[in-house]
Enzyme design. Structure first.
Site, PDB file in Angstrom:
ATOM      1  N   LYS A  15      60.598  51.642  14.065  1.00  0.00           N
ATOM      2  CA  LYS A  15      61.956  52.218  14.082  1.00  0.00           C
ATOM      3  C   LYS A  15      62.125  53.196  15.233  1.00  0.00           C
ATOM      4  CE  LYS A  15      61.829  54.315  10.085  1.00  0.00           C
ATOM      5  NZ  LYS A  15      60.478  54.062   9.580  1.00  0.00           N
ATOM      6  N   ARG A  90      65.880  59.040   3.707  1.00  0.00           N
ATOM      7  CA  ARG A  90      64.638  58.518   3.134  1.00  0.00           C
ATOM      8  C   ARG A  90      64.686  58.522   1.617  1.00  0.00           C
ATOM      9  NH1 ARG A  90      61.134  59.768   7.646  1.00  0.00           N
ATOM     10  NH2 ARG A  90      59.067  58.889   7.454  1.00  0.00           N
ATOM     11  N   ARG A 127      47.885  53.609  16.249  1.00  0.00           N
ATOM     12  CA  ARG A 127      48.867  54.113  17.214  1.00  0.00           C
ATOM     13  C   ARG A 127      48.551  55.546  17.661  1.00  0.00           C
ATOM     14  NH1 ARG A 127      54.650  55.234  14.114  1.00  0.00           N
ATOM     15  NH2 ARG A 127      53.840  56.789  12.684  1.00  0.00           N
ATOM     16  N   ARG A 154      48.414  60.806  15.426  1.00  0.00           N
ATOM     17  CA  ARG A 154      49.230  61.722  14.630  1.00  0.00           C
ATOM     18  C   ARG A 154      48.433  62.208  13.432  1.00  0.00           C
ATOM     19  NH1 ARG A 154      55.224  59.509  13.338  1.00  0.00           N
ATOM     20  NH2 ARG A 154      54.647  60.265  11.279  1.00  0.00           N
ATOM     21  N   ARG A 165      51.748  57.455   2.538  1.00  0.00           N
ATOM     22  CA  ARG A 165      53.109  57.347   3.084  1.00  0.00           C
ATOM     23  C   ARG A 165      53.745  56.014   2.685  1.00  0.00           C
ATOM     24  NH1 ARG A 165      51.816  58.051   8.965  1.00  0.00           N
ATOM     25  NH2 ARG A 165      54.019  57.774   9.390  1.00  0.00           N
TER      26      ARG A 165
HETATM   27  P1  AMP Z   1      58.307  60.086  10.568  1.00  0.00           P
HETATM   28  O1  AMP Z   1      58.006  60.520  11.966  1.00  0.00           O
HETATM   29  O2  AMP Z   1      59.703  59.595  10.381  1.00  0.00           O
HETATM   30  O3  AMP Z   1      57.272  59.129  10.013  1.00  0.00           O
HETATM   31  O4  AMP Z   1      58.208  61.413   9.654  1.00  0.00           O
HETATM   32  C1  AMP Z   1      56.988  62.120   9.522  1.00  0.00           C
HETATM   33  C2  AMP Z   1      56.994  62.964   8.245  1.00  0.00           C
HETATM   34  O5  AMP Z   1      58.075  63.922   8.293  1.00  0.00           O
HETATM   35  C3  AMP Z   1      57.221  62.181   6.962  1.00  0.00           C
HETATM   36  O6  AMP Z   1      56.033  61.601   6.445  1.00  0.00           O
HETATM   37  C4  AMP Z   1      57.783  63.269   6.045  1.00  0.00           C
HETATM   38  O7  AMP Z   1      56.756  64.128   5.575  1.00  0.00           O
HETATM   39  C5  AMP Z   1      58.655  64.076   7.005  1.00  0.00           C
HETATM   40  N1  AMP Z   1      60.054  63.560   7.059  1.00  0.00           N
HETATM   41  C6  AMP Z   1      60.700  62.998   8.128  1.00  0.00           C
HETATM   42  N2  AMP Z   1      61.948  62.637   7.812  1.00  0.00           N
HETATM   43  C7  AMP Z   1      62.115  62.970   6.507  1.00  0.00           C
HETATM   44  C8  AMP Z   1      63.192  62.842   5.576  1.00  0.00           C
HETATM   45  N3  AMP Z   1      64.356  62.260   5.937  1.00  0.00           N
HETATM   46  N4  AMP Z   1      62.996  63.299   4.313  1.00  0.00           N
HETATM   47  C9  AMP Z   1      61.849  63.875   3.934  1.00  0.00           C
HETATM   48  N5  AMP Z   1      60.778  64.014   4.741  1.00  0.00           N
HETATM   49  C10 AMP Z   1      60.907  63.572   6.024  1.00  0.00           C
END
Ligand code: AMP
Length: 220
Positions: A15, A90, A127, A154, A165
């Site tokens: 994404k 989310r 990654r 990461r 996750r």
């Molecule tokens: P991502 O880079 O989108 O995978 O986000 C990394 C982490 O940030 C996630 O595993 C969550 O802990 C937190 N996070 C990002 N976006 C959200 C969201 N919309 N709601 C809750 N937690 C979020």
């Protein structure tokens, strides 16, 4: 018409990469809530300090905090001309809040990026991202193509956290597909293809949806 796009799909579906490219080619901001949180962690703000432990466990930051962040970001002038949201909503509560934020604006276009579970685990555990600017690294590289920073894994991409996750995705985020699927503005694309093919599909879906929306009475 403003292109107001949200990208759904599990972690590792691509994404972020696709959202970034689409936003760049359409001249609209890519708004990634994960990037916003990682920046807050890096800068040591209060939200960052509280979010870090939650992110490291692979859990979700509270709806209240996330909705506040997105509301503020979507209210800025650049987002009024369109945006690509990546990583938000989310949860169904976030989606309901987003519908509220979008009242009076052009409709949301929703694209779900589909990828199998085995492929996701493989992608996530290999990654790399840039330690300085957060960009995705190309496979095989050790330094960032954008800023020459060091590529690192990461903190939440190790296998244990990846599995958590994915569990959180199934429990909290997958219901969003049912929430949006009933809308005329919902599309899904096959994210298991090479990135360029995924992008072609995404661009085609967006163009077709925008053309449909331009017809009188569509999407209302
Ligand atoms: P991502 O880079 O989108 O995978 O986000 C990394 C982490 O940030 C996630 O595993 C969550 O802990 C937190 N996070 C990002 N976006 C959200 C969201 N919309 N709601 C809750 N937690 C979020």
């Amino acid at each position: 018409m403003a292109l107001n796009l949200i990208m759904l799909g599990p972690p590792g579906a691509g994404k972020g990469t696709q959202a970034e490219r689409l936003a760049r080619t359409r001249g609209i901001p890519k708004i990634s809530t994960g990037d916003i949180l990682r920046e807050a962690v890096h800068a040591g703000t209060e939200i960052g300090q509280r979010a870090k432990a939650i992110m490291d466990r692979g859990e979700l930051v509270s709806d209240e905090v996330m909705i506040g962040i997105v509301q503020e970001r979507l209210d800025r002038a650049d987002a009024r001309r369109g945006f690509v949201l990546d990583g938000f909503p989310r949860t169904v509560a976030q989606a309901v809040a987003l519908d509220g934020i979008m009242t009076g604006r052009d409709p949301l276009l929703v694209v779900d990026v589909e990828v199998s579970e085995a492929e996701l685990v493989r992608r996530l555990s290999t990654r790399l991202i840039c330690d300085d600017c957060g960009a995705n690294g190309a496979s095989g590289d050790t330094e960032c193509g954008r800023c020459k920073g060091q590529l690192v894994q990461r903190a939440d991409d190790n296998e244990g956290v990846v599995r958590e996750r994915l569990k959180v995705y199934h429990r909290r985020s997958e219901p969003l597909v049912a929430y949006y699927r009933v809308r005329p503005t919902f599309r899904s694309i096959n994210g298991a293809q090479p990135a360029d093919r995924v992008f072609d599909d995404l661009a085609a879906v967006v163009d077709a949806a925008v053309a449909t929306a331009a017809k009188p009475g569509a999407w209302r």
